[in-house]
Structures are given as structure tokens and as C-alpha cells.
Write a protein that holds these residues in place. Sequence first.
Motif, short mmCIF file in Angstrom:
data_model
loop_
_atom_site.label_atom_id
_atom_site.label_comp_id
_atom_site.label_asym_id
_atom_site.label_seq_id
_atom_site.Cartn_x
_atom_site.Cartn_y
_atom_site.Cartn_z
N VAL B 134 -67.78 -14.52 -22.68
CA VAL B 134 -67.21 -15.52 -23.59
C VAL B 134 -67.68 -16.90 -23.15
O VAL B 134 -68.06 -17.08 -21.98
N PRO B 135 -67.66 -17.88 -24.06
CA PRO B 135 -68.09 -19.23 -23.66
C PRO B 135 -67.15 -19.80 -22.61
O PRO B 135 -66.02 -19.33 -22.47
N CYS B 136 -67.61 -20.81 -21.89
CA CYS B 136 -66.72 -21.46 -20.94
C CYS B 136 -65.63 -22.21 -21.70
O CYS B 136 -65.88 -22.75 -22.78
N SER B 137 -64.44 -22.23 -21.13
CA SER B 137 -63.32 -22.93 -21.78
C SER B 137 -63.66 -24.40 -22.05
O SER B 137 -63.11 -25.00 -22.97
N CYS B 138 -64.57 -24.95 -21.26
CA CYS B 138 -64.89 -26.38 -21.44
C CYS B 138 -65.63 -26.63 -22.75
O CYS B 138 -65.67 -27.74 -23.24
N GLU B 139 -66.22 -25.57 -23.32
CA GLU B 139 -66.92 -25.78 -24.59
C GLU B 139 -65.94 -26.07 -25.73
O GLU B 139 -66.33 -26.49 -26.81
N MET B 140 -64.66 -25.80 -25.48
CA MET B 140 -63.65 -26.11 -26.50
C MET B 140 -62.93 -27.41 -26.17
O MET B 140 -62.01 -27.81 -26.85
N ASP B 141 -63.35 -28.03 -25.07
CA ASP B 141 -62.68 -29.23 -24.60
C ASP B 141 -63.45 -30.47 -25.04
O ASP B 141 -64.59 -30.68 -24.63
N GLU B 142 -62.81 -31.27 -25.89
CA GLU B 142 -63.51 -32.45 -26.43
C GLU B 142 -63.85 -33.45 -25.33
O GLU B 142 -64.77 -34.24 -25.47
N SER B 143 -63.10 -33.42 -24.24
CA SER B 143 -63.33 -34.41 -23.19
C SER B 143 -64.58 -34.08 -22.35
O SER B 143 -65.07 -34.92 -21.61
N VAL B 144 -65.08 -32.84 -22.48
CA VAL B 144 -66.32 -32.49 -21.78
C VAL B 144 -67.47 -32.61 -22.77
O VAL B 144 -67.49 -31.95 -23.80
N LYS B 145 -68.42 -33.49 -22.46
CA LYS B 145 -69.54 -33.73 -23.38
C LYS B 145 -70.45 -32.51 -23.47
O LYS B 145 -70.61 -31.77 -22.48
N GLU B 146 -71.04 -32.32 -24.63
CA GLU B 146 -71.89 -31.16 -24.83
C GLU B 146 -73.04 -31.16 -23.82
O GLU B 146 -73.65 -32.20 -23.57
N GLY B 147 -73.31 -30.03 -23.25
CA GLY B 147 -74.41 -29.94 -22.29
C GLY B 147 -74.01 -30.31 -20.89
O GLY B 147 -74.71 -30.00 -19.93
N GLU B 148 -72.85 -30.98 -20.75
CA GLU B 148 -72.38 -31.33 -19.41
C GLU B 148 -71.33 -30.31 -19.01
O GLU B 148 -70.22 -30.31 -19.53
N GLY B 149 -71.66 -29.45 -18.11
CA GLY B 149 -70.71 -28.42 -17.71
C GLY B 149 -69.48 -29.00 -17.05
O GLY B 149 -69.52 -30.11 -16.51
#
Lengths: 345, 327
Positions: B134-149
Motif C-alpha cells: 500500500v502507499p505510504c501514509s504520508c501520500e495522504m498527508d497534505e503537509s508532506v509535499k509530493e516527492g518528499e518522503g
Amino acid sequence: MLSVSKDKINSLFEAIAKDKTLYLPVDNSSGKANFEKWQKGTKLSEALKTVRSAKDFFFPKTEKMVGYKVEAGNITVEDPRKELDDFVVFGVRACDAKAFDIFDKVYLEMTPTDSYYKNRRDHAIVITLACSEPVKNCFCSSYGLDAANPAGDVSAWLAGGDYYFNANTDKGKKFLDSVKGALKEKDAAAVDAEKKAIKAKIEKLPFAHLDLEKFKNVPMMTLFNSDVWAKLSESCLGCGTCTYVCPSCMCFDVRDYDTGHGIEQSRTWDSCMYSDFTQMAAANPRLTQKERFRQRFMHKLVYYPMAHEKLFMCVGCGRCLDSCPIHMNIVKVIKAFNEADLGGK
Amino acid sequence: MQELTSELIKIAKEKLASGAVQQVIGWRRGLFDEDVTPSTFKDAADLEKNFVFNKYCKANLSKYLVKITRAIETAKTTTRTNNAMAKQRDPNAAEAPIPNEKVLAFLKPGDTHSFCQLLKENRITRDDVYVVAVPCSCEMDESVKEGEGCDHCRNKKHVVYDEVVGKAREEAVADPSRFDGVEKIAAMSADERHEFWKNEFSRCIRCNACRDVCPACTCEKCVFDNNNLYTSQKVAQVPFEESLYHIIRAWHVAGRCTDCGECSRVCPEHIPLHLLNRKFVKDIDEIYGPYIAGSDMETKPPMLTWTAGDAEPSVVYERSPEEEGGE
């Protein structure tokens, strides 16, 4: 009511610190608050809760009980109780102050009295602070606590840009007299308004009125044998976070330490969640995490109330809700039992 | 988020219904959005009602599989032993069928690294687990910029899976900021560094959460479970014990730490523990060449092998600035 404006609070701290050690919540490098010693320049934290509770002052995580020193063939015995001076704790919340009552019932009112605990209680002046901004994890009202009227030797409120102080005990009165120079008499209308506002906020909290009836009425063994525990505890890591941040958890272990030129005996916090808790000749009698987990909540919601006038051993501070690595906590336990069918009587 | 949760529930229900797996490990809904709990599910109704996958599902599920797969294997061994014993009593005794249970695990990219590392250490039986990436939970987190793990995945790829939801991360993305925290501390003088960690460790309450959550910490009996040493699980008696605990832990997981960040996530006192482990990750990279623990089954762990080209012990002295080290 005696008061001091918010921007002059440091002058009060200075007056207190003249002859007593003062502790208050201070933000640390992690951005969270803990109680720390006040020094010139120390800033009072605005945080609602400290990570660790105020129990540290009466039940520190490590407390030296006795020291044996060997010098030139002689053994001297040191009693660290004599080294303690009077101290003041500012900014204790209603929940943490209630936890002192829970401790008192075990360490003061039962025999023998815990003289180390009593010593610390006798030397302390507790100034509580009403919770102007309770958060959704707070549930002290479920246990009948009133965060608008916290206990302690002195109660304080922050209302309309001023701190107000009211003494509840003789010790508190004497203390307020001793720092009168830093305080001014002011009309307390703002405090009454603040109390009302706090009560209204608390009523809106999601766990303002948790149903605890089952823990009062269902027989102990029915609760103990319920299969609810297995599911609740299945992913418990067995760490001690909940017990150590808890203001009412009071278990300890006594240990000796060889300093090289003597022996120090200390008591240190211990946790029923640990596999080496209550180690007996064979092992910890609670073999799996389920039994250890069950012990903690049965103690808080059933055993302690049975022994101590139906008083629950939880004050609703919400620290376990904040800190548990897997987000399992007493509110979930209470709710799970309320939803569970525990069978007939 | 809602769609993804539904999709995962659908997969889990199908696998349970077909008998391909007997239990599912995922995350259980809490009182709010953020207080999700790692949990197992055994029926469709429970999944429908309580399963959730959102940005707060940070907990690494791989460590739980050590216990779960062991229970599965123990059941098999017990049945085999019972069959053999029955045969001894009566050669015509009917053989009980060997139970063949399986667990479905939803693993994020970071979790698959821990999973792979545990496989490598023979702590998990691969055949007992059906891995759904499954994707990392951070991919659903708006505070984590795309591409930045996030601190948990650091743009890691999925390394092991049987099925994938959405698109698997096939390539790890370089994360240039990963060692910023370590470098900041490395740039301090020895005294400053000592002060930094002394201050951080002063808050440690020895709750052991960092150890208990760590997927690299799977010893049956930890050296810190020993009541006969000055290192039992209880609160430290002298402050040095706290430093000792963290230092030993960092050394022991060196080369095995997948940098999942769980230690720092669970610390109630918010001590940046992952920086200790990341320092080791960085050092191993520099001294023995790039290595990511848990990134494959084949690469030999640098701390467990010796090659003629390995750095000599003197490298420690050479790497220390003159004024500080070497003594």
C-alpha cells in the motif's frame, strides 16, 4: 481576590523563588512542556498539559531512599529525606491535583505511612491553575472533577489578562501572605466569567460524561474474565509509556546500586506493563501481555475503587491518549466494555 | 482516502472469503481520525466497521508478523508432533491435517523494508504472509509535499509484495535532506554534542517504547530485561543508565536499522532517537559503501561480513577532527 497581570507574573515568581524553590511548566527543546525549576529568565509554558504529570514532585522517577558510605572502615548511613527544602509547584492542573488524593490514600492514609512521600508532601505548596482551554482528549469531568475549580493549596485562574489567586488551605493562606508584595487586590468578576466559560467548554468535549456504571456494578470476576481484554491488548507493545505519563500510576521497584565507595538504595518507577514486573521465584505471574494490560485497567477501574471509597484511579488527564504508541487507552477500554455483552449477572 | 480504505477492505474480504488467508493485519479505527491502532481482523463485518487506512496509519506492522507467523508455524509443528506420537501408540492412527494458515498484511514501502530485513534474519516465515503493498501514509498527508518522503518512508520503494494497491514504488528516490539532522550534530564540537544528547536524554523515562516498537529489536530476551544487572526495564537508577541504554540500542541495530522512524514517533518525550540510528546508516554508507538495510534479500550486511577492502579500525581516528579524537 489577589491578582497579578499576566505580563508581571515573573515578578511573582521572583518573589516566590527568594526563599523557596519554584517549579513550573516550561517548554523544552522538543516543543513540549515539562515541570522545571524556575530561574531568572525562565518562561512559563502556555501548554495545557506537561508531558509528564506533577506526580514527579512527590513520587520522582528515581528517589534515593538511603545511602551507605564506607570510609576508613566505618559505615555511615545517609538519610536523603533531611536534604529536602520547601518548594512550590505552580501551574498544576485539576487532574494532576486530584491524583495527589489518589496517592495520599495509599501512601499517607494506609499504615505504615510512606515517610518519603509524606516528607515531600509536607514540604510542598501546590498552586493549581484552572484549564482555560481544555482539549478533546480531556475527560476529568467524567470522574466528577471540576477543571474550573482546581484543588491544591492555592487555586489560580487566568482571566482577562490577569492571574487570580485564592487560598484553599492554611498553608496556602500563609504562602499568599508571604508573597503579598507581588500581588494586588482586584475584583473577581472576571474569574466568575472564566469559570462559566470553562464549564461550557467542558460540556462540549466528546468524553465529558463517560458511562462508568459497568465498572461500579458488574461483578469483578465477570469483568476480569471478559474476552474483551484479548482484543484490546492484542497490539500492546508492553512498553511503560502509559504508566509513566500517568499521574495516578504509583508502582515502584527498590534497587541497590554499588557506587564503588558505598551503596545507594533507590526506588524507581516500575510498570505493570513490563515483563519483569513483580518478578517472583518462577517468573512474572502475569505471563502474557493480555494479563499485564488487564491488570492496569482493572487496578484503575475496579480494584482501587473497591479498596478506596469507590474512587476511580484515573483523573481523565488524557496523557495516555496522547502518548500511547499504538493509541490504546482507558477511554477505549471503557467504551469497549460499554459496548460488550458481558452476559447475565 | 475513503476510496483507498474501501479498496483495502474489499481485498481483505475477498481473501478471507476464499480461504486464502485466515486473518488480516491492518489498522483499527479509533475515537478520532488520528488514534488508529494496529490490529488483526478475522471477519468481514469487523473489517467493514472498523478497518481504516488514512494518513495517521504510521505504525509499522512488520514486527507484529514475527509473533503471528511464529504462532502459525508452532501450530504446524505441534500437529506434526502429535501425529507422530499418535502413530507410535497406534500405527493405524488417522493423521490430523497440518494447519496451513496465512495472514494478509498491508505494508507501506517502509514496512516492506522492515519485513525484508526480518526475513533475512529468519524472524518471519515468508510463506505464511500474503503481502499487499500500500502507499505510504504520508501520500495522504497534505503537509508532506509530493516527492518528499516522510520520516517513515524517506521515499523508499516497495521491496516485497504479492499484490499491490494502486502503483507500487519500484524505485527509491534519492532524499538529499535525509542526513541534514545528522550533519548538524556532526558539525558541533565534542562538548556541544555531549550537551545536546545529555539534554535530550535527560527527558528519557525508560518507558522502553523505542525498543518495543523497533522492528530491528526482536531479541527473545533483551539485555535490558535483566534484573540481575543494573539494566532492568525499570526507570534508570543513575542517569548514565539511560545513555547506556540508547547507545547500546543504536549499536545493536547498526546495519539492521531500516530507518523507519518508529523510535522517534513513539517517544513520549520527543527525543530525536532516529538521529542516532541515522548516524550509523550514514557512517556505514561512507565506510563500507551504500547499503540500505532490508532493501533486498541478497546483499550481505556490511556489519556481518568481512572483505579485504574493509576499512581498518584506524578509520575511526582518521575521521575524528584533530582537536577532539584519537586519544
